[in-house]
Design an enzyme around this catalytic site. Structure first.
Site, PDB file in Angstrom:
ATOM      1  N   ASP A 104      42.417  36.860  40.317  1.00 36.36           N
ATOM      2  CA  ASP A 104      41.071  37.402  40.119  1.00 36.36           C
ATOM      3  C   ASP A 104      40.855  38.432  41.215  1.00 36.36           C
ATOM      4  O   ASP A 104      41.170  39.612  41.038  1.00 36.36           O
ATOM      5  CB  ASP A 104      40.061  36.246  40.166  1.00 36.36           C
ATOM      6  CG  ASP A 104      38.633  36.684  39.886  1.00 36.36           C
ATOM      7  OD1 ASP A 104      38.329  37.874  40.057  1.00 36.36           O
ATOM      8  OD2 ASP A 104      37.808  35.837  39.506  1.00 36.36           O
TER       9      ASP A 104
ATOM     10  N   HIS B 220      40.671  38.979  35.011  1.00 36.80           N
ATOM     11  CA  HIS B 220      39.554  39.585  34.292  1.00 36.80           C
ATOM     12  C   HIS B 220      39.400  41.038  34.692  1.00 36.80           C
ATOM     13  O   HIS B 220      39.880  41.480  35.731  1.00 36.80           O
ATOM     14  CB  HIS B 220      38.276  38.770  34.441  1.00 36.80           C
ATOM     15  CG  HIS B 220      37.524  38.893  35.739  1.00 36.80           C
ATOM     16  ND1 HIS B 220      36.496  39.777  35.915  1.00 36.80           N
ATOM     17  CD2 HIS B 220      37.619  38.200  36.898  1.00 36.80           C
ATOM     18  CE1 HIS B 220      35.986  39.608  37.136  1.00 36.80           C
ATOM     19  NE2 HIS B 220      36.643  38.669  37.758  1.00 36.80           N
TER      20      HIS B 220
ATOM     21  N   GLU C  91      34.251  37.655  32.348  1.00 39.07           N
ATOM     22  CA  GLU C  91      34.471  36.531  33.262  1.00 39.07           C
ATOM     23  C   GLU C  91      33.248  36.325  34.125  1.00 39.07           C
ATOM     24  O   GLU C  91      32.849  35.202  34.418  1.00 39.07           O
ATOM     25  CB  GLU C  91      35.697  36.806  34.152  1.00 39.07           C
ATOM     26  CG  GLU C  91      36.100  35.633  35.039  1.00 39.07           C
ATOM     27  CD  GLU C  91      35.440  35.599  36.415  1.00 39.07           C
ATOM     28  OE1 GLU C  91      35.716  34.664  37.167  1.00 39.07           O
ATOM     29  OE2 GLU C  91      34.642  36.501  36.744  1.00 39.07           O
TER      30      GLU C  91
ATOM     31  N   ASP D  54      36.915  42.715  43.273  1.00 41.04           N
ATOM     32  CA  ASP D  54      36.682  41.694  42.242  1.00 41.04           C
ATOM     33  C   ASP D  54      36.253  42.353  40.959  1.00 41.04           C
ATOM     34  O   ASP D  54      35.087  42.737  40.819  1.00 41.04           O
ATOM     35  CB  ASP D  54      35.609  40.716  42.729  1.00 41.04           C
ATOM     36  CG  ASP D  54      35.267  39.657  41.694  1.00 41.04           C
ATOM     37  OD1 ASP D  54      35.997  39.547  40.692  1.00 41.04           O
ATOM     38  OD2 ASP D  54      34.266  38.943  41.891  1.00 41.04           O
TER      39      ASP D  54
HETATM   40 ZN   LIG Z   1      36.197  37.937  39.678  1.00 46.70          ZN
END
Ligand SMILES: [Zn+2]
Length: 711
Positions: A433, A358, A405, A368
């Site tokens: 991810d 994502h 996401e 992230d």
């Molecule tokens: Zn993530």
């Protein structure tokens, strides 16, 4: 260029020259120098050598810097810009590229307020306090979204407070045992141990009016180590944003379970979002803001395990403090953008190898998810170099940059729902991810792909020394706890890979569509998850100063795609799958005995597992021989995973169709294995457990029958 980085080419040749065993001990091994899934590896060896030489650390660093230049929450103009950037990189590599929009329900915060008073009416705090440390170069951007929970309800509540530790099922049971009534109360609980949506779900079931979820310094703050900007851990004002969607019911757009929310989908085809949305307010909080509330809280002292690292004794409440929560959420159908890039297969164009990560972030998302995005872009760079040399993958490789996401795996889920028929032939989904938070490689996957991932990591160099595989083995087992597996390893000397639960984009692929999946990441001390401080400065200071782990992850991810796409025989290990299923059944059988469900008949399920093991060995022999109609054999191998789906889905959550893996209703992130049976046994529901045992037995028998038919 980093002097410590090793070149892939030398290693792969050296390793293949050594007579190391690529099959496994229990099964007939491939000949030395061969790779499971290949009749001969010679041609592929040079393809992989060329691929491994391309992913570039400093380019990955530049890509990460570009992607994280501005906050890029899903559906914002900045998010659109990152989609265009990724699309341009895909096109430059020679991929057939499109930006695919969906219209989905998302909430953005208009106002969030938390205030507290003690019994005398004295105000204790008013927040949320803006995230701030001295010395972070990114924190003052006005586009940093105020801390909020995706999928939170709107509302205005003033009530007494009860502390619920991690908000696990056992924590709420403990409060029940202490006769603490949650009706109309505000539950305050700490992050950790389960998915935040589960905390809200359990509080809502018990009549709570609202939930505050805070980050205790014991779990990712000063108790662990120095906070940012001195070290990698969460500073006092750092807040973990996040979705509280009930994703264990279904993931994706709340209004379109099972249906793709394309731009032309009429409103009449959308349903009430009730199905996976909480009905109560929840607000995330820093420990700066949570401390005054917890400190004033009266009632009994907490059980010892509930004490966090704030410098006073915690109490359960209620009493001592009143809290006012205001949550004003702007719910709109907003447009999000997946980016899809294809390298068309020369022999099996309809058989897809899907790679996904994502792109959207709560704020900057350096770790992230954009460490994963930079890794994927360098994998794309490598595949692009192969394409320019005239190579074509035998199967189509599809690179996917998912949007939204963070709000509930939305971009990936909608795309899976749109392509559900084609995905019957997708041979794998490879997810990344959090690509890089530190130096510790970790992976999870279906059992049939665990050995595949281990073998790949034997030919990718580690920035430390040797290979990724060697460094992976050297890690402390505790590092891998959250990639836990319920199955004992087939070979105890092997490095562990976890089972897939949820919390990332593999969920729709594996658990809704039945595509064999893996998830990889390189981990380390990471206390700024979902805060504004997960930015490029934090990343270069703490995670990967020279971007060499981005390069490592690009190599592993790209090699997953290339090796799978070119294989003669799909390298699924159903012997390991059968072994895992058998272990899951034995574990739940034992649990059934402990829960007073000893009369349940596990015999048919055990027989089915034994039958699957024999069928898997038969298939494995054919995979090693690799003769005859390999296209037919591959179709058979692939459909064994589909056979593990049940049309009816799991009890109370029909969107989840896999009989072996699901996110736990009470865990959310971690996997519940053989979920239909496990959860019925856990609930001591004997008739449901018996029914689900039958569903499981039928699924395993179906998979066995498919593999028995292999020729
Ligand atoms: Zn993530």
């Amino acid at each position: 260029m980093n002097p410590r980085s090793t070149h892939g080419t030398f290693l792969i040749a050296a390793l293949l020259a050594a007579p190391f065993v690529l099959g496994r001990l229990h099964a007939q091994a491939a000949a030395p120098g061969n790779v499971f899934g290949y009749k001969s590896f010679d041609r592929e060896l040079s393809v992989e050598e060329k691929f491994l030489a391309v992913p570039d650390a400093s380019l990955a660093g530049q890509e990460l810097k570009t992607l994280t230049a501005a906050p890029h929450l899903a559906a914002t103009p900045e998010d659109r810009k990152t989609a265009e950037y990724v699309a341009q990189k895909f096109r430059a590599a020679g991929l057939e590229t499109e930006i695919v929009p969906f219209r989905v329900l998302l909430n953005w915060p208009k106002a969030v307020k938390v205030e507290a008073w003690d019994e005398s009416g004295k105000q204790l705090m008013s927040g949320p306090t803006r995230e701030h440390v001295d010395g972070d170069p990114f924190e003052n951007d006005p586009r940093v979204v105020m801390p909020f929970n995706g999928s939170s309800a709107s509302g205005d509540v003033t009530a007494e407070v009860v502390y619920a530790n991690y908000g696990r099922l056992e924590d709420f049971k403990e409060l029940e045992a202490q006769h603490i009534d949650l009706h109309g109360k505000i539950v305050i609980c700490r992050y950790g141990a389960n998915f935040r949506g589960v905390k809200v779900y359990l509080a809502e079931q018990r009549g709570a009016a609202g939930v505050l979820i805070y980050s205790d310094p014991q779990d990712d703050g000063y108790y662990k180590g120095d906070p940012w900007p001195i070290g990698p851990w969460r500073p006092e004002t750092g807040v973990q944003r996040g979705s509280v969607q009930y994703l264990f019911k279904y993931s994706g757009d709340p209004e379109t379970p099972g249906v793709a929310s394309t731009l032309d989908l009429p409103d009449s085809a959308r349903v009430s979002p009730e199905g996976n949305q909480p009905h109560i307010i929840s607000i995330p909080l820093s420990y700066h803001d949570a401390a005054p509330i917890l400190q004033a809280l009266k009632g009994s002292g907490v059980p010892q395990g509930w004490q966090g690292a704030l410098p006073f004794r915690y109490h359960l409440g209620p009493g001592g403090v009143k809290v006012h929560l205001l949550s004003d959420q702007d719910y709109q159908r907003r447009i999000i953008w997946d980016v899809i890039g294809k390298a068309k297969g020369s022999e099996y164009p309809d058989d897809w190898v899907v790679v996904g990560n994502h792109r959207d972030a709560w704020v900057y998302g350096a770790v992230d998810p954009n460490s994963g995005t930079a890794s994927m872009l360098e994998a794309v760079h490598g595949v692009g170099a192969l394409l320019k040399h005239g190579w074509r993958p035998r199967r189509t490789i599809v690179f996917c940059s998912w949007d939204a996401e963070e709000e509930g795996l939305i971009g990936s889920t909608e795309w899976v729902e749109q392509h559900i028929t084609e995905l019957n032939r997708a041979v794998a989904y490879f997810n990344v991810d959090v690509g890089v938070a530190g130096p510790d490689f970790g992976a999870a996957g279906v059992p049939s792909l665990k050995q595949f991932v281990r073998e790949l990591t034997r030919v990718v160099p580690s920035p430390v020394s040797g290979t990724v595989y060697q460094q992976w083995r050297l890690q402390h087992p505790g590092n891998q706890e959250h990639r836990a597996s319920d199955a004992p390893a087939l070979d105890e000397s092997e490095v562990r890979m976890g089972d897939l639960g949820s919390g990332s984009d593999f969920t729709p692929f594996l658990q809704h569509a039945g595509v064999p999946s893996t998830d990889i990441g390189s981990e380390g001390p990471y206390g700024v998850y979902h805060s504004t401080f997960d930015d490029f400065a934090w990343f270069t200071e703490n995670a990967d100063p020279h971007f060499e782990y981005l390069q490592e992850m690009a190599r592993v991810l790209g090699l997953e795609a290339v090796r799978m796409a070119d294989s003669d025989v799909l390298p699924y290990d159903y012997v390991a799958y059968a072994h895992a299923i058998n272990a899951y059944i034995e574990t739940v059988k034992k649990k059934a005995g402990e829960n007073g469900l000893g009369s349940l008949d596990f015999g048919p399920a055990e027989s089915a597992a034994a039958r699957l093991a024999a069928a898997a060995q038969h298939a494995h022999d054919l995979q090693i021989a690799a003769n005859g109609d390999l296209a037919g054999l591959n179709r058979t191998l692939r459909s064994a995973e589909t056979a593990l789906l049940t049309d009816a889905g799991l009890p109370n959550r029909p969107w989840y169709k896999h009989t072996i893996y699901a996110p736990g209703e009470y865990t959310g992130y971690s996997a519940v294995v053989i979920p239909g049976v496990s959860e019925a046994v856990q609930a001591k529901n004997s008739p449901l457990a018996a029914e689900q045992l039958q569903v499981l037995t039928q699924a395993i028998n179906r998979a066995a029958q498919v593999l028995e038919s292999a020729r």
